[in-house]
Write a protein that holds these residues in place. Structure first.
Motif, short mmCIF file in Angstrom:
data_model
loop_
_atom_site.label_atom_id
_atom_site.label_comp_id
_atom_site.label_asym_id
_atom_site.label_seq_id
_atom_site.Cartn_x
_atom_site.Cartn_y
_atom_site.Cartn_z
N HIS A 1 12.92 16.83 27.89
CA HIS A 1 14.58 15.72 27.97
C HIS A 1 15.32 14.99 29.52
O HIS A 1 14.84 16.09 29.82
N HIS A 2 15.38 14.01 29.24
CA HIS A 2 14.86 13.86 30.47
C HIS A 2 16.11 13.68 31.09
O HIS A 2 16.80 13.32 32.13
N GLN A 3 17.30 13.38 30.38
CA GLN A 3 18.60 13.34 30.87
C GLN A 3 19.82 14.48 30.44
O GLN A 3 21.24 14.96 31.22
N TYR A 4 18.71 15.27 30.96
CA TYR A 4 19.60 17.91 30.56
C TYR A 4 18.98 18.56 29.35
O TYR A 4 17.42 17.92 30.49
N SER B 1 22.11 20.59 35.91
CA SER B 1 23.09 19.04 34.74
C SER B 1 23.41 20.47 33.44
O SER B 1 23.17 21.53 33.15
N LEU C 1 18.55 7.17 26.33
CA LEU C 1 18.29 9.04 26.37
C LEU C 1 16.70 9.24 26.62
O LEU C 1 16.19 8.46 25.15
N SER D 1 13.40 11.57 26.06
CA SER D 1 12.39 12.69 25.51
C SER D 1 11.12 12.59 24.85
O SER D 1 11.44 11.77 24.12
N VAL E 1 23.48 2.83 28.06
CA VAL E 1 22.53 4.00 28.16
C VAL E 1 21.56 4.30 27.67
O VAL E 1 21.12 3.92 26.42
N ASN F 1 27.51 13.07 33.28
CA ASN F 1 26.89 12.56 34.22
C ASN F 1 27.29 11.53 35.79
O ASN F 1 26.55 10.72 36.11
N LEU G 1 28.08 12.81 28.32
CA LEU G 1 27.43 12.68 29.49
C LEU G 1 27.64 11.10 29.66
O LEU G 1 27.69 11.48 31.45
N TYR G 2 28.11 10.31 29.60
CA TYR G 2 28.86 8.87 29.83
C TYR G 2 30.13 8.64 29.33
O TYR G 2 30.25 7.39 29.85
#
Lengths: 690, 208
Positions: free
Chosen positions: A384-387, A466, A356, A358, A354, A440, A423-424
């Motif tokens: 942030h791109h993932q949250y 998110s 992350l 930002s 994964v 996610n 998240l993963y």
């Protein structure tokens, strides 16, 4: 990663002041007067005028204590508690907030490698530390995610450009067959300086359990190598290259019923930073900062036939280019910065690697309004791109009452991003059969399970928004007094954290077990008072003391008790009874009272100093014992306890010095509740400098 | 986890329970004292499968009026592992589910067993249905908490089930242990799936 700790170890120093004890104490005295801290603002600030609660652990006090891993040093500080967690690490609790909310930096760069949420402090050898700076309270306005409870910045020795070859070597031997060897070399020319630090540590660990197969702490060894280079291109431009290589090997054992498993666990860590300082003019300075780090943890277990039974791996990379500028306008300073974070993680229980990503920018203004007032305002924006993206402001105010006394107050926002596990994660418990899915990936995985006919029903959770970071508001109100031989500071603090992430069942499997995922659920608060004082009776005798009062509770539980919804079951009669609000003790692992007293006594005639420290921690709970999943006053508690550490330092001629010490002098142990307390440890150490 | 200050706690809690017992006696003097609080111990509710495999096996069925495990249709509630079902509503859709022949239901109340003296509002009663449990399953949802670190299932204190029996009577019950002989501090090695519960059966009335 197994629990490993507290083995008294070596320590050492590459400091020339160490040789003459008399010089030491004088240095200590003067250094306090102009105590400077960089972690609070990323600029040099005097502790007295900085409007934030701070603490500085000097290299001198580290050396005098004879301790050598970071966890040992941290737990000797007022208001800081080291907490062992299930993953085996030992993290720092600050202002009653969990270790997961504390950012740990080495020379301003963040450390990574948290397999179960906590960064293990024993990884860090304190032997080449100049000082440790601690800023308490939310600091996300400068450092972003995780700097919610505070920041611990380990500042290693500065590289100097002197033409002399300097160095030292020292060796420490301690209980549990513990050996610690350190050495450092320094060499420089006019424009270039070089320093190399190396440390090797080995211990047999210890056993508090009744098992003679699995120990509380299995034997382990590790080494640290830290080369540093400084190049002065001109008066205005210099370059710093810092590296740290760390490797640890530990035995790993497990016993399941009568089956015995053996294996190894390994950690490899690498940190590298390149820092280019450019003084554009007298008032304007630019810093180009490039940081990369890798943390790799691998472990395996084999069965008695030497067949692989279980293994797990974790490989984390983090890259961060950042540019900072410092602009002086009179006495005032404007600091700005922009940067990019890129992080990757591959681990067991993640389906794939994964990423992350930002971008961020921050700004800070240090405004010296008048003679008596100064203001600190700052903010940071993390895209942030993932949250969810975050805006973190902070304001601080310092009022100088007179030459000896100043008042400080600050208000700040802090946050902690959901960790990658939240998240993963894609984990199926092999013995019970439940599943934990990261937020996610939950929707997709759940659909997959449904199509395989594994799901009986779902609980109808929606994953379209998110997951939010856990976020806090932090308020401090304190004062700092210093006059002649007495210094004193106090701080009242309050923290509230919202959107704490916890698990909820999202579906039920056909095997009767649940599928869980992570959600923003809880809200907690902590408040308390911290006091520190020190007094120097004369040039040979000084005393210091600290105390923290703390209340830490879960707001949801407080509300439920007030509504009369929480009960406890008497374990003997098995009868339930309703709890009153005053019965609620608070969060696990929090003591209401912690205190310390430290004495340092020098006998000049024999060049020997005695350093004694006594610590107290009042009772705390680590589990529920009466069937309500909360800690109330009818639960069983870990008893309050005292610990005493003693170190004697002696200087000889010919650049030799020696140390003799004992940690946990009275051999206090609580085998079942405090696995990180090994019992009494003796140590001795010898050092040679050249 | 073994607790070092266990005996001290036992002492303190014994003293405490002495006082609470007294007050309970006082409460009971209010007119329904003819109803008896019974404790049913070690109702064994095994299941097959688990460990990731599909769960199955016969439910262990219980009748409040008979104070006994039954095998016919006169059951009120039934147990299998941590799953509890009622004799009312329709099939949930799980394997080896017994046929529901009664009109049972359950209302979950947060209170002490003694303090529940009236039947809760009818709207709070639930029956089993397709993919729905009257008593929610899972840690923290229904009657127990599960500690993943110690693997211990703990019945939540103060969760009282007011059960409408298969034939329309009422009983109130509280589960107090999931382990054989209801040890005060069960360990991971304690024998599991043995229910101990306290209950009061009301054969002809709506007050306890």
């Amino acid at each position: 990663m197994q629990f490993k700790k507290y083995i008294g170890i070596l320590f050492f120093s590459s400091c020339s002041q160490y040789l003459v004890a008399q010089v030491e104490s004088d240095t200590l005295k003067t250094s306090h007067l102009k105590e400077v801290i960089v972690t609070g603002t990323r600029t040099e600030r005097s502790v007295a005028t900085l409007p934030l609660p701070t603490q500085i652990i000097t290299g001198e006090s580290i050396r005098k204590s004879g301790l050598s891993r970071l966890n040992e040093i941290i737990q000797e500080q007022t208001g800081l508690i080291t907490v062992p967690d299930f993953g085996g690490g030992e993290g720092i609790q600050i202002q009653g907030l969990d270790a997961a909310y504390v950012m740990v930096l080495i020379d301003g760069q963040p450390l990574f490698g948290k397999s179960a949420g906590t960064l293990d402090l024993s990884r860090i050898s304190v032997n080449n530390i100049e000082k440790i700076e601690i800023v308490k309270g939310a600091s996300s306005s400068l450092y972003g995610s995780e700097a919610l409870a505070g920041v611990v910045n380990i500042i290693t020795k500065k590289t100097t450009t002197t033409e002399q070859l300097k160095g030292n070597i020292n060796y420490k031997l301690a209980t549990f067959n513990t050996h610690d060897i350190s050495t450092s070399f320094e060499y420089g020319k006019k424009k270039i300086g070089f320093e190399l630090f190396g440390n090797y540590f080995k211990t047999d660990g210890y056993n508090l359990s009744e098992s003679n197969f699995v120990q509380t702490v299995e034997p382990y060894s590790n080494f640290t190598i830290q080369p540093k280079v400084k190049v002065n291109f001109s008066d205005k431009v210099n370059l710093l290259l810092n590296s740290r290589i760390y490797n640890q090997n530990q035995d790993y054992k497990s016993e399941v019923g009568t089956d015995k498993f053996r294996g190894k666990s390994k950690i490899n860590e690498w940190n590298n930073s390149i820092l280019l300082n450019h003084a554009v003019s007298d008032n304007f300075k630019l810093v180009y900062d490039l940081y990369a780090t890798n943390y790799k943890a691998d472990e395996y277990l084999n069965d008695e036939n030497n067949q692989l039974f279980d293994e797990s791996n974790l490989n984390q990379w983090f890259y961060r280019p950042e540019i900072r500028s410092h602009y002086k306008i009179g006495k005032n300073k404007l600091t700005t910065g922009i940067g990019v974070n890129h992080e990757t993680l591959e681990r067991t229980y993640f389906e794939e690697k994964v990423n992350l990503n930002s971008e961020y920018l921050f700004g800070q203004f240090e405004w010296f309004l008048k003679e008596k007032w100064n203001v600190l305002v700052g903010f940071r924006y993390d895209n942030h791109h993932q949250y969810q993206s975050q805006f973190s402001p902070k304001i601080g105010l310092n009022y100088k009452w007179n030459d000896h006394f100043s008042l400080k107050t600050s208000l700040g926002y802090g946050y902690k991003a959901p960790d990658l596990r939240q998240l993963y994660f894609d984990f199926t418990n092999s013995s019970v059969g439940y599943i934990v899915l990261g937020y996610n990936v939950a929707a997709e995985k759940l659909a997959e399970l449904q199509s395989q006919g594994q799901i009986l029903f779902t609980n109808g959770y929606d994953f379209s928004n998110s997951l939010k970071p856990e976020s806090s508001i932090n308020i401090n109100f304190g004062g700092y007094y210093k006059k002649n031989k007495l210094s004193f500071d106090y701080n009242l603090f309050y923290n509230t954290i919202e959107n704490l992430i916890d698990t909820r069942a999202i579906a039920q499997r056909t095997n009767g077990q649940n599928v869980f995922s992570y959600f923003n659920i809880d809200k907690i608060f902590t408040y308390g008072l911290e006091l520190n004082g020190s007094y120097k009776l004369n040039s040979n005798f000084s005393i210091s003391s600290g105390y923290q009062y703390l209340i830490a509770k879960d707001q949801t539980i407080v509300d439920k008790i007030e509504r009369g919804e929480i009960f406890a079951r008497d374990p003997i009669t098995l009868t339930s009874f309703r709890l009153k609000p005053s019965d609620y003790f608070g969060l696990y692992n929090r003591s209401k009272h912690i205190a310390n007293i430290k004495l340092n006594y020098l006998i000049p005639s024999i060049e020997t100093s005695i350093n004694a420290r006594v610590f107290y921690r009042s009772k705390y709970g680590i589990f529920d014992s009466n069937n309500n999943a909360i800690l109330d006053k009818y639960d069983e508690f870990v008893k309050g306890y005292f610990l005493t550490n003693l170190t004697i330092n002696k200087d000889f001629k010919y650049r030799f010095s020696a140390q003799l010490g004992v940690n946990n002098l009275f051999d206090y142990k609580d085998e079942n509740n405090i696995p990180n307390l090994s019992g009494r440890q003796l140590f001795t150490r010898i050092q040679y400098q050249f | 986890m073994i607790k070092s200050n266990f005996f001290k706690s036992v002492l303190i809690l014994s003293v405490f329970s002495f006082f609470t017992s007294c007050s309970n006696d006082d409460d009971n003097a209010s007119g329904t004292a003819n109803l008896e609080t019974k404790t049913f111990s070690n109702l064994y509710a095994p299941q097959t499968g688990g460990m990731g495999a599909p769960v199955g096996g016969e439910f262990t069925k219980f009748s409040f009026s008979q104070n006994a495990i039954v095998t016919n249709d006169s059951w009120d509630i039934a147990f299998r592992g941590t799953t509890i079902i009622v004799n009312g509503g329709t099939a949930i859709g799980i394997t080896d589910e017994p046929t529901r022949t009664g009109n049972g239901a359950v209302s979950i109340v947060s209170n002490t067993l003694d303090a529940v003296t009236t039947i809760p509002n009818a709207s709070t009663f639930n029956q089993d249905g397709a993919s729905t449990y009257a008593i929610p399953t899972g840690s923290g949802n229904g009657w127990y908490n599960y500690d993943g670190a110690t693997n211990i299932v703990t019945p939540i204190a103060g969760k009282v089930f007011v059960v409408k029996t298969h034939d329309g009577k009422y009983a109130k019950m509280e589960i107090i242990s999931y382990y054989k002989d209801a040890p005060a501090n069960p360990e991971a090695t304690s024998l599991t799936r043995y229910f101990t519960f306290k209950y009061v059966y009301q054969p002809n009335g709506t007050n306890f």
